[in-house]
Write an enzyme that holds these catalytic residues in place. Structure first.
Site, PDB file in Angstrom:
ATOM      1  N   SER A 115      71.214  73.089 -20.561  1.00  0.00           N
ATOM      2  CA  SER A 115      70.492  73.565 -19.383  1.00  0.00           C
ATOM      3  C   SER A 115      69.058  73.981 -19.689  1.00  0.00           C
ATOM      4  O   SER A 115      68.187  73.888 -18.826  1.00  0.00           O
ATOM      5  CB  SER A 115      71.250  74.719 -18.713  1.00  0.00           C
ATOM      6  N   HIS A 163      67.186  79.365 -19.792  1.00  0.00           N
ATOM      7  CA  HIS A 163      66.644  78.659 -18.631  1.00  0.00           C
ATOM      8  C   HIS A 163      65.137  78.869 -18.500  1.00  0.00           C
ATOM      9  O   HIS A 163      64.382  77.911 -18.285  1.00  0.00           O
ATOM     10  CB  HIS A 163      67.358  79.115 -17.360  1.00  0.00           C
TER      11      HIS A 163
END
Length: 212
Positions: A115, A163
């Site tokens: 991610s 992230h």
């Protein structure tokens, strides 16, 4: 597609070699303990390869499914204008940026997943639009990025550092790599930018851990 194949192959390999069915539902296996990243793990072990291997480990079928879906959607959008080599450089710069973010911001639990790299691609696509005079927040890319950032902060257990670090790295790279035609960058710079971001992310990660 090669990156998707590698991620899926690693996920299947974890299932086979650990023989732990919990890997499908998100359990932490021995492979995660040995290959995922956290600041504490690096302080104790000095296993710097975790900065890379963590980006190919996933916690369960849903985790890898969502990441591979976004990679499948975002990949062609960026690979076409960049070419395979520069796309790969952008991906790995974002991955290492995500690992740096984990070290800087996360609380200490093991972190894994693509991610960080995917957020880097998402941010790069948004910056590329902005550089071309398109408001990304009036497109599906901008709304998807905002939604995923909202989820990152709201749902417990998601790596905020991974992230944000990946997104920052991707955005920095895209400023150079996806410059508009009327403001071209030297071709060498579009290769050098992701290399510099990736190397800087690794060097900063090492320095921060060694100073801990």
């Amino acid at each position: 597609m090669t990156l998707i194949g590698i991620n899926v192959a690693v996920f299947v390999a974890v299932l086979i070699f650990t023989q732990d069915g919990g890997a499908l539902s998100g359990s932490v296996t021995d492979a995660h303990i040995n290959l995922a990243v956290s600041k504490q793990a690096l302080v104790v072990t000095g296993e710097w390869y975790r900065l890379l291997t963590s980006g190919f480990m996933h916690f369960g079928i849903l985790h890898i499914g969502l990441n591979m879906y976004f990679l499948y959607i975002l990949g062609p959008m960026l690979e076409q204008p960049l070419g395979r080599v520069r796309f790969a450089l952008l991906y790995f710069a974002s991955l290492f940026g995500g690992s740096l973010g984990v070290i800087l911001l996360d609380s200490g639990g093991l972190t894994a997943g693509a991610s960080g790299a995917v957020f880097g691609l998402m941010a790069a696509a948004a910056v590329g639009m902005w550089r071309r005079g398109i408001n990304p927040f009036r497109t599906s890319i901008g709304s998807t990025l905002l939604l995923n950032l909202f989820i990152t902060f709201v749902i417990p257990g998601i790596s905020v550092g991974g992230h944000l670090g990946g997104a920052a790295a991707g955005a920095i790279c895209a400023t150079v790599m996806l410059a508009p035609g009327h403001q071209p960058m030297p071709k060498w710079a579009t290769y050098a930018a992701p290399v510099a971001v990736g190397v800087a992310s690794v060097v900063l990660s090492v320095l921060i851990v060694q100073a801990a």
